[in-house]
Design a protein around this motif. Structure first.
Motif, PDB file in Angstrom:
ATOM      1  N   LEU A   1      63.035  35.935  46.836  1.00  0.00           N
ATOM      2  CA  LEU A   1      64.003  35.873  46.076  1.00  0.00           C
ATOM      3  C   LEU A   1      64.082  36.535  44.767  1.00  0.00           C
TER       4      LEU A   1
ATOM      5  N   THR B   1      67.146  42.658  47.594  1.00  0.00           N
ATOM      6  CA  THR B   1      68.329  43.342  48.422  1.00  0.00           C
ATOM      7  C   THR B   1      69.149  43.871  47.572  1.00  0.00           C
ATOM      8  N   SER B   2      69.502  42.971  46.395  1.00  0.00           N
ATOM      9  CA  SER B   2      70.647  43.376  45.667  1.00  0.00           C
ATOM     10  C   SER B   2      70.196  44.835  44.862  1.00  0.00           C
TER      11      SER B   2
END
Ligand SMILES: Nc1nc2c(ncn2[C@@H]2O[C@H](COP(=O)(O)OP(=O)(O)OP(=O)(O)O)[C@@H](O)[C@H]2O)c(=O)[nH]1
Ligand SMILES: [Mg+2]
Length: 478
Positions: free
Chosen positions: A34, A38-39
């Motif tokens: 987290l 990916t972002s």
């Protein structure tokens, strides 16, 4: 002109195979759970279309990227497990860029950057030069903020020495792995658990053997004691019940069936002896089976007990006395009957005399007979008691001698088995000892090999590190 990394190593140790790493011309973006990986990948792909960005799990085993972008969230400083993850990702790659993400949501992100930089520099010297930047690839509000990172990457990825430094890094990892392997083998670390297990096993064999030995002996002794008690009780019980049965028979036997009764008693006594003997065989067999030993060998058949004869022969004086007493009693009855007749009908005196005489005689005969019979029965009863006492001591003796014989047989059987088991245990211990010796020898051999190989490997890794330090100094100077 600087030498190629492979030449640097080959100069010191020409025999080493090169690092088994396939370099891919990609930038790997990775980070803890987290963190915003990916972002960030999406944003970078958008901003730097000339380069390929992948997440770490897109790389196959044995593949290494040209650069690593390590992302951690600005929510908290680096943790131990984050550092371990970074080390794993940058093993074969020199170029690392640290990114603190989500800076739009955390005002104090600059403190986190400082803390992360310090933590990483403390972990290994090579990380002291890692550049750190803040980024917000997917902010809650507004445009992504990745300019600083984009510029940094553009500059670093275009550096002409990048391939060489990455190769040096791969060599360093390869040499370090080799050194670690020789060290571990030489210290016998991977063998230690096995050696420990073998030692425990050896102690266990010794302990189990000692325990089994005393357990078996105790079990045999207590079982024999129990057998002696139970079989003795069983034998006495059989005698008591046969005594009761015979006493009842004796009370109904007349003088004429005396011989028959005696042989009947002998037959019954033989039955009891056989029955008790069979009981002993069964009990001892079961006992031996319970101890995992073969049944003790059966002895010869039991001999019939030596019963005394019935003492019924001579009782002449008793008979004489009884005859005299019976005659007296008969005479009294005769007189009374004669008187009765004389009183009832005086004319019948002669007839009264005759009838009185006859009745007196009959009474005499009956009294003498019945007395004799009772006498015989009493004698017979005593004889039955004597006979069953003899029978009882015979069967008790049989129990005693058979249990004793079984004790001898089973004890020697047990000690033979103990010997076999001890021999097996000794064999096992010798086997374990041989295995332990083999381990010790191999560890010594590995230690010798480590001592022989380590200096060269250390020289090689030092040379690689010196080249890297030189390159990095140059890069900083530019
Ligand atoms: N405020 C803020 N939130 C972000 C930013 N980047 C990512 N997030 C949020 O952080 C969460 C994780 O984002 P991802 O990009 O999926 O992160 P990841 O590291 O790929 O996550 P996993 O693959 O699930 O480990 C999502 O809820 C994103 O919306 C950022 O720059 N600012
Ligand atoms: Mg993800």
């Amino acid at each position: 002109m600087s030498r190629s990394p492979d030449a640097v190593v080959a100069e010191i140790e020409p025999g080493l195979s090169p690092p088994a790493v396939r370099r891919r011309d990609v930038v790997a973006v990775t980070g803890p759970w987290l963190a915003g990986t990916t972002s960030l990948v999406a944003a970078l792909r958008d901003r730097l279309p000339d380069h390929t960005f992948v997440e770490a799990d897109e790389l196959g085993p044995g593949q290494a990227p040209a650069a690593v972008v390590f992302v951690v969230s600005a929510v908290a400083p680096l943790t131990e497990s984050d550092c371990a993850l970074l080390e794993l990702a940058t093993r074969n790659t020199d170029l690392v860029v640290g990114v603190v993400s989500k800076i739009d949501a955390h005002r104090n992100w600059r403190d986190i950057v400082a803390a992360d930089r310090a933590a990483l520099a403390e972990r290994a010297p090579r990380y002291a030069d890692v550049p750190w930047v803040g980024a917000a690839a997917a902010p809650g509000l507004g445009e992504p903020r990745v300019d600083e990172l984009v510029d940094l990457l553009r500059q670093q990825l275009s550096h002409p020495d990048l391939g060489r430094r990455n190769r040096l890094r791969a060599w360093e990892a390869r040499l370090q792995a080799e050194i670690d392997r020789y060290r571990a083998d030489g210290d016998g670390l991977d063998r230690q658990a096995h050696v420990e297990a073998l030692r425990t096993q050896r102690d266990e064999v010794v302990r189990a053997r000692r325990l089994a030995k005393s357990e078996h002996t105790i079990a045999l002794r207590s079982q024999l004691q129990q057998a002696r008690l139970q079989l003795g009780y069983f034998a006495r019980n059989r005698c008591t019940s046969v005594r009761a049965e015979l006493a009842e028979d004796a009370a109904q036997t007349g003088r004429r069936r005396l011989g028959e009764f005696q042989s009947y008693v002998r037959r019954r006594a033989d039955d009891v002896v056989t029955e008790v003997d069979e009981g002993i065989t069964a009990h001892l067999g079961d006992m031996a089976a319970g101890l995992n030993l073969p049944a003790p060998p059966p002895p010869g058949p039991p001999s019939p007990p030596d019963l005394p004869g019935a003492p019924l022969k001579s009782r002449r004086s008793e008979t004489q006395l009884m005859t005299v007493l019976g005659a007296g009693f008969g005479l009294g009855v005769a007189l009374m009957v004669t008187r009765l007749f004389a009183g009832l009908a005086p004319g019948l005196t002669v007839a009264g005399l005759v009838v009185g005489g006859l009745v007196g005689l009959a009474v005499t005969v009956w009294v003498v007979g019945i007395r004799g019979l009772l006498q015989d029965r009493a004698v017979l009863d005593r004889w039955v008691t004597d006979a069953t006492n003899t029978l009882r001591s015979a069967v008790e003796q049989r129990v005693g001698s058979r249990v004793l014989a079984a004790e001898t047989a089973l004890t020697s059987e047990l000690s033979a088995r103990e010997q076999a088991e001890s021999a097996a245990a000794e064999d096992r211990i010798a086997e374990i000892n041989a295995e332990l010796r083999e381990h010790a020898m191999q560890t010594a051999r590995a230690a010798a090999l480590r001592d022989q190989r380590l200096p060269t490997l250390q020289d090689a890794i030092d040379a690689v590190r010196a080249e890297l330090a030189m390159d990095n100094r140059q890069k900083r100077a530019e």
